[in-house]
Design a protein around this motif. Sequence first.
Motif, short mmCIF file in Angstrom:
data_model
loop_
_atom_site.label_atom_id
_atom_site.label_comp_id
_atom_site.label_asym_id
_atom_site.label_seq_id
_atom_site.Cartn_x
_atom_site.Cartn_y
_atom_site.Cartn_z
N UNK A 1 0.85 -1.18 0.00
CA UNK A 1 0.00 0.00 0.00
C UNK A 1 0.89 1.23 0.00
N UNK A 2 0.43 2.26 -0.66
CA UNK A 2 1.13 3.53 -0.70
C UNK A 2 0.68 4.36 0.50
N UNK A 3 1.42 4.21 1.61
CA UNK A 3 1.00 4.87 2.84
C UNK A 3 1.06 6.38 2.76
N UNK A 4 1.96 6.92 1.96
CA UNK A 4 2.05 8.37 1.80
C UNK A 4 0.78 8.88 1.11
N UNK A 5 0.36 8.18 0.05
CA UNK A 5 -0.84 8.58 -0.67
C UNK A 5 -2.07 8.39 0.22
N UNK A 6 -2.12 7.31 0.98
CA UNK A 6 -3.25 7.07 1.88
C UNK A 6 -3.35 8.18 2.93
N UNK A 7 -2.22 8.57 3.48
CA UNK A 7 -2.21 9.64 4.48
C UNK A 7 -2.69 10.95 3.86
N UNK A 8 -2.22 11.25 2.67
CA UNK A 8 -2.62 12.48 1.98
C UNK A 8 -4.13 12.47 1.74
N UNK A 9 -4.67 11.34 1.30
CA UNK A 9 -6.11 11.24 1.05
C UNK A 9 -6.90 11.35 2.34
N UNK A 10 -6.41 10.74 3.41
CA UNK A 10 -7.07 10.83 4.71
C UNK A 10 -7.06 12.27 5.21
N UNK A 11 -5.93 12.96 5.03
CA UNK A 11 -5.84 14.36 5.46
C UNK A 11 -6.80 15.24 4.66
N UNK A 12 -6.95 14.95 3.34
CA UNK A 12 -7.91 15.71 2.53
C UNK A 12 -9.32 15.54 3.08
N UNK A 13 -9.68 14.29 3.42
CA UNK A 13 -11.01 14.01 3.95
C UNK A 13 -11.20 14.69 5.30
N UNK A 14 -10.22 14.58 6.18
CA UNK A 14 -10.33 15.20 7.50
C UNK A 14 -10.40 16.72 7.39
#
Length: 113
Positions: free
Chosen positions: A3-16
């Motif tokens: 999994x691309x954890x950097x991309x996942x974190x960025x997407x999660x931050x966008x949602x938050x």
Amino acid sequence: MDRDQVEELRSLQDTLYFIGGKWRIPIMNSICNGNRRFREIERSIPGITTRMLSRELKDMEANKLLKRNVYPDTPVLVEYEPTEHCRSFGGIISEMINWGRIHRDIVVRKENK
């Protein structure tokens, strides 16, 4: 598969960032429940100020979540409608409501023991 954890974190931050405000989800919920005019939306959300609602609606329109329709009646009629992108968040809101109910029940049950 990694999994691309950097991309996942960025997407999660966008949602938050999007749901992080106090008023965004209640506004979305109000509009998706059929309130289209400014005063209808305002009355359906206890505690929101006119200024805050105006600011949030402008921001949500800029973020492609709402469409603002102006009708040249007298007086001018303005209505807001959710975009398909906004509607795609509806399932998440439903899950958040369900989670909140369950969480409240757990906390209340624990306090009453």
